[in-house]
Design an enzyme around this catalytic site. Sequence first.
Site, short mmCIF file in Angstrom:
data_model
loop_
_atom_site.label_atom_id
_atom_site.label_comp_id
_atom_site.label_asym_id
_atom_site.label_seq_id
_atom_site.Cartn_x
_atom_site.Cartn_y
_atom_site.Cartn_z
N ASN A 76 -19.98 -14.98 21.69
CA ASN A 76 -18.99 -13.92 21.91
C ASN A 76 -19.59 -12.86 22.85
OD1 ASN A 76 -17.65 -11.38 21.53
ND2 ASN A 76 -16.56 -12.30 19.81
N ASP B 94 -18.02 -10.10 24.04
CA ASP B 94 -17.27 -8.83 24.03
C ASP B 94 -18.16 -7.62 24.32
OD1 ASP B 94 -15.08 -10.28 23.24
OD2 ASP B 94 -15.06 -9.53 21.18
N HIS B 95 -19.34 -7.61 23.71
CA HIS B 95 -20.12 -6.37 23.77
C HIS B 95 -20.94 -6.22 25.05
CE1 HIS B 95 -18.32 -5.15 20.17
NE2 HIS B 95 -18.68 -6.26 19.56
N ARG C 156 -19.64 2.96 31.20
CA ARG C 156 -19.80 3.68 32.46
C ARG C 156 -18.72 3.35 33.47
NH1 ARG C 156 -25.11 5.77 33.76
NH2 ARG C 156 -25.41 7.22 32.06
N HIS D 109 -12.56 -11.56 22.95
CA HIS D 109 -11.43 -10.94 22.25
C HIS D 109 -10.78 -9.92 23.18
CE1 HIS D 109 -10.11 -8.54 18.39
NE2 HIS D 109 -9.09 -8.90 19.14
N ARG E 71 -8.55 -7.19 23.19
CA ARG E 71 -7.90 -6.32 22.22
C ARG E 71 -6.71 -5.62 22.84
NH1 ARG E 71 -11.38 -5.26 17.59
NH2 ARG E 71 -9.78 -3.73 17.06
N ARG F 294 -10.55 -2.30 24.70
CA ARG F 294 -11.75 -1.46 24.61
C ARG F 294 -13.00 -2.16 25.13
NH1 ARG F 294 -12.53 -1.44 18.11
NH2 ARG F 294 -10.45 -0.58 18.23
N GLU G 242 -9.88 -14.89 21.34
CA GLU G 242 -9.54 -14.17 20.11
C GLU G 242 -8.41 -13.21 20.41
OE1 GLU G 242 -13.88 -14.15 17.90
OE2 GLU G 242 -12.99 -12.26 18.57
N THR H 63 -7.93 -6.94 1.94
CA THR H 63 -8.82 -5.82 1.61
C THR H 63 -10.22 -6.04 2.17
OG1 THR H 63 -9.02 -6.88 -0.53
CG2 THR H 63 -7.69 -4.89 -0.45
N GLU I 208 -11.50 -19.85 10.65
CA GLU I 208 -12.83 -19.28 10.82
C GLU I 208 -13.07 -18.33 9.65
OE1 GLU I 208 -14.22 -18.30 14.68
OE2 GLU I 208 -15.40 -16.59 13.97
N HIS J 221 -19.01 -13.48 12.32
CA HIS J 221 -18.95 -12.01 12.24
C HIS J 221 -20.21 -11.47 11.57
CE1 HIS J 221 -16.76 -8.27 12.98
NE2 HIS J 221 -17.57 -7.82 12.03
N GLY J 222 -20.97 -10.74 12.36
CA GLY J 222 -22.14 -10.05 11.83
C GLY J 222 -23.39 -10.91 11.69
N HIS K 38 -22.40 -9.83 18.69
CA HIS K 38 -23.00 -8.49 18.72
C HIS K 38 -24.51 -8.52 18.58
CE1 HIS K 38 -24.18 -4.55 17.07
NE2 HIS K 38 -23.30 -4.10 17.93
N1 PXP Z 1 -15.57 -14.37 14.96
C1 PXP Z 1 -14.52 -13.54 15.08
C2 PXP Z 1 -13.17 -14.05 14.69
C3 PXP Z 1 -14.68 -12.25 15.61
O1 PXP Z 1 -13.62 -11.45 15.73
C4 PXP Z 1 -15.97 -11.84 16.04
C5 PXP Z 1 -16.18 -10.53 16.69
O2 PXP Z 1 -15.74 -9.51 15.98
C6 PXP Z 1 -17.03 -12.72 15.87
C7 PXP Z 1 -16.80 -13.99 15.33
C8 PXP Z 1 -18.41 -12.37 16.30
O3 PXP Z 1 -18.90 -11.34 15.51
P1 PXP Z 1 -20.24 -10.62 15.93
O4 PXP Z 1 -20.01 -9.98 17.25
O5 PXP Z 1 -20.46 -9.63 14.83
O6 PXP Z 1 -21.32 -11.66 15.99
#
Ligand code: PXP
Length: 246
Positions: free
Chosen positions: A9, A11-12, A20, A45, A47, A51, A72, A103, A153, A192-193, A215
């Site tokens: 991923n 995204d970051h 910047r 992703h 969004r 962002r 995503e 939740t 997922e 995620h995470g 991330h």
């Molecule tokens: N899977 C999904 C569905 C996500 O939305 C994300 C990012 O939020 C990830 C995996 C990757 O998560 P991370 O960036 O925390 O590794």
Amino acid sequence: MPALRLGINIDHVATIRNARGGQHPDPVRAAHMAAAAGADGITAHLREDRRHIADRDIERLANEINLPLNFEMAATEEMVAIALRHRPHAACIVPERREERTTEGGLDVAGARERLRPMVERLTQAGIRVSMFIEADPRQLDASRDIGAPVVELHTGAYCEHSGADRDKELARIVAAAAHAQAIGLECHAGHGLSYDTVKPIAGIGSIAELNIGHFLVGEAIFIGFEASIRHMRHLMDEARRGGMA
Ligand code: PXP
């Protein structure tokens, strides 16, 4: 055990670029690097608030990257139209608004079956493999199957955030959910995470076919480089898959 795919991923990388403005660092360059480091797919992703990833990034990823693209997206008409335009390999439906999530944080598929079913159908008809980003909850798995999604997922956020006995409890939920997914004919992914510290117990679950990680790897790239961070993650996943979980 069947092979475990790694989706990166990016995204970051775009988050840092957008801090910047301008073009640097370029998430598409990161996607090329991920491919060179052995990634099996690229995840991004788009969004609603743009962002991090921008429309132009999705267009370039779809055109320039040879790996399968996992798009995503929120369950909105705007995002469905973008997916249908680019026809990525896969689309993962994720919650963006509070009322769309359970939740714990996954998409509330069980509470939105009638809204989601036609979207899954339209994306599937366009040849896109649709997945639902859900909690490790049998209700959400059954609902995903009912609306025709071939893939789920599992959200690993709570597992990664907790420690000790609480983390063990979250892991047990994920193990049970992955078995349930397999039993009802769903392909199972997770993410995620995830980090070097948390990936192995998840990678060791044989019925999980793909992890999506972003991330942590982008953060680790600051210290050891992006390719090296991906290669080390891949190494840990392979070790866990071979049974060397410790
Ligand atoms: N899977 C999904 C569905 C996500 O939305 C994300 C990012 O939020 C990830 C995996 C990757 O998560 P991370 O960036 O925390 O590794």
